[in-house]
Scaffold this motif. Structure first.
Motif, PDB file in Angstrom:
ATOM      1  N   UNK A 107      39.340  77.002   8.406  1.00  0.00           N
ATOM      2  CA  UNK A 107      40.270  76.394   7.583  1.00  0.00           C
ATOM      3  C   UNK A 107      40.040  74.736   7.580  1.00  0.00           C
ATOM      4  N   UNK A 108      39.791  74.224   8.638  1.00  0.00           N
ATOM      5  CA  UNK A 108      39.526  72.688   8.508  1.00  0.00           C
ATOM      6  C   UNK A 108      38.439  72.389   9.310  1.00  0.00           C
ATOM      7  N   UNK A 109      37.323  71.886   8.745  1.00  0.00           N
ATOM      8  CA  UNK A 109      36.166  71.462   9.783  1.00  0.00           C
ATOM      9  C   UNK A 109      36.399  70.674  10.856  1.00  0.00           C
ATOM     10  N   UNK A 110      37.282  69.636  10.902  1.00  0.00           N
ATOM     11  CA  UNK A 110      37.659  68.715  11.756  1.00  0.00           C
ATOM     12  C   UNK A 110      38.470  69.278  12.936  1.00  0.00           C
ATOM     13  N   UNK A 111      38.980  70.325  12.704  1.00  0.00           N
ATOM     14  CA  UNK A 111      39.381  71.501  13.582  1.00  0.00           C
ATOM     15  C   UNK A 111      38.552  72.017  14.830  1.00  0.00           C
ATOM     16  N   UNK A 112      37.395  72.272  14.259  1.00  0.00           N
ATOM     17  CA  UNK A 112      36.255  73.053  14.790  1.00  0.00           C
ATOM     18  C   UNK A 112      35.518  71.935  15.741  1.00  0.00           C
ATOM     19  N   UNK A 113      34.951  70.683  15.252  1.00  0.00           N
ATOM     20  CA  UNK A 113      34.746  69.757  16.307  1.00  0.00           C
ATOM     21  C   UNK A 113      34.401  68.394  15.417  1.00  0.00           C
ATOM     22  N   UNK A 114      34.517  67.509  16.452  1.00  0.00           N
ATOM     23  CA  UNK A 114      34.456  66.031  15.796  1.00  0.00           C
ATOM     24  C   UNK A 114      32.836  65.596  15.871  1.00  0.00           C
ATOM     25  N   UNK A 115      32.224  66.297  16.478  1.00  0.00           N
ATOM     26  CA  UNK A 115      30.632  66.199  17.071  1.00  0.00           C
ATOM     27  C   UNK A 115      29.892  66.602  15.873  1.00  0.00           C
ATOM     28  N   UNK A 116      29.054  65.421  15.245  1.00  0.00           N
ATOM     29  CA  UNK A 116      28.299  65.812  13.871  1.00  0.00           C
ATOM     30  C   UNK A 116      27.291  66.495  14.318  1.00  0.00           C
ATOM     31  N   UNK A 117      26.555  66.220  15.600  1.00  0.00           N
ATOM     32  CA  UNK A 117      25.338  67.051  15.943  1.00  0.00           C
ATOM     33  C   UNK A 117      25.720  68.555  15.979  1.00  0.00           C
ATOM     34  N   UNK A 118      26.854  68.890  16.707  1.00  0.00           N
ATOM     35  CA  UNK A 118      27.317  70.129  16.877  1.00  0.00           C
ATOM     36  C   UNK A 118      27.304  70.968  15.538  1.00  0.00           C
ATOM     37  N   UNK A 119      28.348  70.266  14.700  1.00  0.00           N
ATOM     38  CA  UNK A 119      28.317  70.824  13.384  1.00  0.00           C
ATOM     39  C   UNK A 119      26.914  71.136  12.560  1.00  0.00           C
ATOM     40  N   UNK A 120      26.158  70.058  12.834  1.00  0.00           N
ATOM     41  CA  UNK A 120      24.852  70.468  11.823  1.00  0.00           C
ATOM     42  C   UNK A 120      24.048  71.273  12.775  1.00  0.00           C
TER      43      UNK A 120
END
Length: 51
Positions: free
Chosen positions: A35-48
């Motif tokens: 629902x909210x991407x910032x709740x998943x992780x604040x680590x851009x490397x992980x999200x990518x």
């Protein structure tokens, strides 16, 4: 199929529930809905790295 609810902060990197969720998605070919991407992780490397 299963439903997972993560309650850990997106700031933490040790997230066993998230690991189980991603594993289940791979096994079942399921899509992960966040629902909210910032709740998943604040680590851009992980999200990518998510597919």
């Amino acid at each position: 199929m299963a439903e997972f609810t993560e309650v850990e902060s997106g700031k933490k990197s040790a997230r066993p529930k998230l690991a189980k969720t991603l594993q289940a998605c791979r096994i079942y070919g399921a899509k992960l809905v966040i629902t909210k991407l910032d709740r998943l992780s604040r680590d851009a490397h992980f999200l990518l790295g998510l597919e």
